[in-house]
Design a protein around this motif. Structure first.
Motif, mmCIF file in Angstrom:
data_model
loop_
_atom_site.group_PDB
_atom_site.id
_atom_site.type_symbol
_atom_site.label_atom_id
_atom_site.label_comp_id
_atom_site.label_asym_id
_atom_site.label_seq_id
_atom_site.Cartn_x
_atom_site.Cartn_y
_atom_site.Cartn_z
ATOM 1 N N GLU A 54 0.811 -1.204 0.000
ATOM 2 C CA GLU A 54 0.000 0.000 0.000
ATOM 3 C C GLU A 54 0.849 1.260 0.000
ATOM 4 O OE1 GLU A 54 -2.801 0.104 3.176
ATOM 5 O OE2 GLU A 54 -4.384 0.953 1.917
ATOM 6 N N GLN A 55 2.158 1.129 0.259
ATOM 7 C CA GLN A 55 3.031 2.305 0.219
ATOM 8 C C GLN A 55 3.219 2.826 -1.212
ATOM 9 O OE1 GLN A 55 7.056 1.337 1.374
ATOM 10 N NE2 GLN A 55 6.854 -0.763 0.616
ATOM 11 N N PHE A 56 2.974 1.993 -2.217
ATOM 12 C CA PHE A 56 3.100 2.436 -3.606
ATOM 13 C C PHE A 56 1.838 3.141 -4.091
ATOM 14 C CE2 PHE A 56 5.946 -1.207 -3.204
ATOM 15 C CZ PHE A 56 7.133 -0.678 -3.697
ATOM 16 N N GLY A 57 0.698 2.691 -3.624
ATOM 17 C CA GLY A 57 -0.575 3.268 -4.074
ATOM 18 C C GLY A 57 -1.737 2.517 -3.448
ATOM 19 N N THR A 58 -2.934 2.889 -3.860
ATOM 20 C CA THR A 58 -4.150 2.286 -3.304
ATOM 21 C C THR A 58 -4.327 0.876 -3.853
ATOM 22 O OG1 THR A 58 -5.140 4.483 -3.236
ATOM 23 C CG2 THR A 58 -6.618 2.608 -2.970
ATOM 24 N N VAL A 59 -4.435 -0.101 -2.944
ATOM 25 C CA VAL A 59 -4.667 -1.504 -3.310
ATOM 26 C C VAL A 59 -6.157 -1.764 -3.231
ATOM 27 C CG1 VAL A 59 -4.185 -3.903 -2.727
ATOM 28 C CG2 VAL A 59 -2.397 -2.186 -2.454
ATOM 29 N N THR A 60 -6.760 -2.110 -4.347
ATOM 30 C CA THR A 60 -8.210 -2.350 -4.383
ATOM 31 C C THR A 60 -8.555 -3.793 -4.026
ATOM 32 O OG1 THR A 60 -8.008 -2.743 -6.756
ATOM 33 C CG2 THR A 60 -8.643 -0.526 -6.043
ATOM 34 N N ARG A 61 -7.820 -4.747 -4.600
ATOM 35 C CA ARG A 61 -8.112 -6.164 -4.320
ATOM 36 C C ARG A 61 -6.799 -6.941 -4.214
ATOM 37 N NH1 ARG A 61 -12.613 -7.888 -8.697
ATOM 38 N NH2 ARG A 61 -11.186 -6.760 -10.087
ATOM 39 N N LEU A 62 -6.884 -8.048 -3.455
ATOM 40 C CA LEU A 62 -5.714 -8.892 -3.214
ATOM 41 C C LEU A 62 -6.157 -10.346 -3.169
ATOM 42 C CD1 LEU A 62 -2.763 -9.495 -2.317
ATOM 43 C CD2 LEU A 62 -3.486 -8.997 0.012
ATOM 44 N N ARG A 63 -5.395 -11.209 -3.833
ATOM 45 C CA ARG A 63 -5.698 -12.652 -3.859
ATOM 46 C C ARG A 63 -4.409 -13.429 -3.617
ATOM 47 N NH1 ARG A 63 -8.812 -16.305 -6.980
ATOM 48 N NH2 ARG A 63 -8.364 -18.407 -6.207
ATOM 49 N N LEU A 64 -4.367 -14.170 -2.485
ATOM 50 C CA LEU A 64 -3.231 -15.032 -2.160
ATOM 51 C C LEU A 64 -3.651 -16.473 -2.393
ATOM 52 C CD1 LEU A 64 -0.340 -15.268 -0.965
ATOM 53 C CD2 LEU A 64 -1.409 -15.483 1.274
ATOM 54 N N SER A 65 -2.887 -17.182 -3.209
ATOM 55 C CA SER A 65 -3.237 -18.562 -3.533
ATOM 56 C C SER A 65 -2.912 -19.464 -2.345
ATOM 57 C CB SER A 65 -2.468 -19.023 -4.769
ATOM 58 O OG SER A 65 -2.851 -20.320 -5.140
ATOM 59 N N ARG A 66 -3.892 -20.293 -1.961
ATOM 60 C CA ARG A 66 -3.732 -21.187 -0.813
ATOM 61 C C ARG A 66 -4.124 -22.610 -1.196
ATOM 62 N NH1 ARG A 66 -3.337 -19.097 4.369
ATOM 63 N NH2 ARG A 66 -3.416 -16.825 4.540
ATOM 64 N N SER A 67 -3.616 -23.571 -0.419
ATOM 65 C CA SER A 67 -3.947 -24.976 -0.630
ATOM 66 C C SER A 67 -5.341 -25.269 -0.080
ATOM 67 C CB SER A 67 -2.915 -25.871 0.062
ATOM 68 O OG SER A 67 -3.308 -27.229 -0.005
ATOM 69 N N LYS A 68 -6.109 -26.058 -0.817
ATOM 70 C CA LYS A 68 -7.456 -26.391 -0.376
ATOM 71 C C LYS A 68 -7.453 -27.411 0.754
ATOM 72 C CE LYS A 68 -9.757 -25.434 -4.776
ATOM 73 N NZ LYS A 68 -10.577 -26.015 -5.874
ATOM 74 N N LYS A 69 -6.394 -28.222 0.858
ATOM 75 C CA LYS A 69 -6.338 -29.264 1.884
ATOM 76 C C LYS A 69 -5.803 -28.724 3.203
ATOM 77 C CE LYS A 69 -5.858 -33.189 -1.266
ATOM 78 N NZ LYS A 69 -5.019 -34.341 -1.640
#
Length: 277
Positions: free
Chosen positions: A70-85
């Motif tokens: 967020e120090q670079f600019g406004t973050v609207t959305r974020l998606r971190l890939s995670r394991s389903k198990k």
């Protein structure tokens, strides 16, 4: 000479914001102003930009990533890939910034950046390559998977439920053998039926042994008196009498003080051949 004091009547009155002579002209003027403002806002509308981030260190979750970028600019959305198990991070994610110019700057500056002993890999993704469901449910709070199938398989079952399960497994195995026979495949396998037979045999053996032990016990308030039981008892009494008649003597080991010291063996002397010559 007397000072001239300005009168309140000579001060100009405050002018209103709009000086339209007719109310219809006033409404038209306001509509024009609103149109101009909307067109100006549409021209200044920013296009969002998406950045791919890889080689993320372990333990870095959504709040930390959002706070850092967020120090670079406004973050609207974020998606971190995670394991389903397991629910652990896979080490990569996607961030959407409010402006694509900011996203390009982030991709250029943070690529190959040493972050927590790892080199981050950042790449700007073109708008036409961004999938529509990339940020689906990204605002939802992550919860560890409950694994209902594992809990259902490992739950404690009653005897009735176990009987139903074995019956169902035997029926499925029977249908499988029937299909193999219809297709002309001569294939025999032990399966669950053989396992069930072995379990039954073990149960029969243990039940017989327990019955013999119960009948031979003298502490039973109502002992079973049959000829075979009496013979077993007589044989057991004979064996116990024979064991009692045997006497074993244990000789204590000699102590080190009373033990006789052993004589040292002297080396054998060889004859001197030189003197004989």
């Amino acid at each position: 000479m007397a000072a001239v004091v300005p009168s309140s009547a000579s001060a100009p009155a405050p002018s209103p914001s709009f000086l339209a002579l007719e109310p219809q002209l006033q409404r038209d003027f306001q509509q024009k102003v609103q149109r101009v403002r909307k067109s100006r806002a549409a021209k200044e509308e920013l296009t969002p930009g998406v950045v791919y981030i890889g080689h993320l260190p372990r333990g870095l979750c959504e709040p930390q990533i959002h706070q850092y970028f967020e120090q670079f600019g406004t973050v609207t959305r974020l998606r971190l890939s995670r394991s389903k198990k397991t629910g652990t991070s896979k080490g990569y994610g996607f961030i959407e910034f409010e402006s694509d110019d900011v996203a390009k700057i982030v991709a250029d500056t943070m690529n190959n950046y040493l972050f927590s002993e790892r080199l981050l890999k950042c790449q700007f993704i073109a708008p036409e390559r961004v999938h529509k469901n990339l940020f689906k449910n990204s605002n939802r709070i992550f919860r560890k998977p409950s694994q209902p199938a594992v809990r259902r398989y490992n739950r404690i079952r009653s005897l009735v439920q176990k009987a139903k399960m074995t019956k169902r497994l035997l029926r499925k195995e029977k249908l499988l053998r029937k299909r193999l026979a219809e297709k002309g495949l001569d294939y025999d396998f032990p399966g669950f039926a053989a396992q069930e037979r072995s379990l039954k045999r073990k149960k029969v053996k243990t039940s017989k042994e327990s019955e013999v032990d119960i009948s031979l016990s003298s502490q039973d308030p109502t002992p079973v008196c049959t000829p075979t039981v009496l013979e077993h008892r007589r044989a057991a009494q004979v064996d116990s009498d024979a064991e009692d008649n045997e006497i074993t003597l244990k000789v204590p080991l000699a102590s080190t003080k009373n033990s006789v010291p052993r004589t040292k063996k002297h080396p054998r002397k060889r004859p001197n051949l030189k003197k004989r010559k």
